[in-house]
Design a protein around this motif. Sequence first.
Motif, short mmCIF file in Angstrom:
data_model
loop_
_atom_site.label_atom_id
_atom_site.label_comp_id
_atom_site.label_asym_id
_atom_site.label_seq_id
_atom_site.Cartn_x
_atom_site.Cartn_y
_atom_site.Cartn_z
N LEU A 34 41.94 76.77 81.52
CA LEU A 34 42.30 77.39 82.80
C LEU A 34 41.32 77.08 83.92
O LEU A 34 41.73 76.85 85.07
N GLY A 45 40.01 73.04 76.37
CA GLY A 45 41.33 73.43 75.87
C GLY A 45 42.21 72.26 75.49
O GLY A 45 43.44 72.40 75.43
N HIS A 97 44.31 72.35 68.26
CA HIS A 97 43.28 72.50 69.29
C HIS A 97 42.16 71.52 68.98
O HIS A 97 41.54 71.57 67.92
N THR A 145 48.39 77.68 71.46
CA THR A 145 47.39 78.15 70.51
C THR A 145 47.37 77.24 69.29
O THR A 145 48.39 76.64 68.93
N HIS A 177 46.58 75.37 76.93
CA HIS A 177 45.61 76.15 76.17
C HIS A 177 44.73 76.93 77.16
O HIS A 177 44.25 76.37 78.14
N PRO A 178 44.50 78.22 76.91
CA PRO A 178 43.77 79.04 77.89
C PRO A 178 42.34 78.58 78.17
O PRO A 178 41.80 78.88 79.24
N GLU A 214 50.78 80.15 76.98
CA GLU A 214 49.59 79.60 76.34
C GLU A 214 49.96 78.78 75.11
O GLU A 214 50.92 79.10 74.39
#
Length: 209
Positions: free
Chosen positions: A91, A131, A124, A108, A87-88, A106
């Motif tokens: 990062l 993330g 999520h 989502t 998940h971004p 990625e």
Amino acid sequence: MTARIGHLVTSGTFSLDGGTWDVDNNVYLVGDGAEAIVIDAAHDADAILAALDGRTLRAIVCTHAHNDHIDAAPALAAATGARILLHPDDLPLWQRTHPDHHPDGELTDGQVLTIAGVDLTVLHTPGHAPGAVCLHAPDLGTVFTGDTLFAGGPGATGRSFSHFPTIIDSIRDRLLTLPPDTVVRTGHGDTTTIGAEAPHLEDWIKRGH
């Protein structure tokens, strides 16, 4: 061939905020005799390769980017050609461990990953990490929760990038709504079920304040 869940435990360290701790991590392989995905490539790429036993690795799925869940991911990807999915929002954590290696794709919310005819839906679930995600596989009667939900309560929220009210919202709204007999496969320690954990939500909230 019928999809199945493989499991191994790998050992290493978890480091954040200047501290380092010894940890045992659960690594899961979901697939059949021909192909699989790995959930959380922790510590030991060689052990995970051995567990794959020649199967094609389709993806390395990261439930979050604490170093103990991703430290073996680049080596496993290099050995297999599999893509690393994250998940971004995680990062910044990922880059602390692998500043020179970017994830390949990625994750989502609501995304569906299909392996060996089985769908895993990405949920999520921030709180333990921004993330953090869980993977719900209804056909297998299970949810892979990483460090969001354990047998006995929520994942830790006392370090950087974490937030207790957020993890409680994630567990209440995204996980405790799943069928009670759903098996919870955690990032560390033993499995549990949604039904076993749901009655304790209010106790966790009181304990967290």
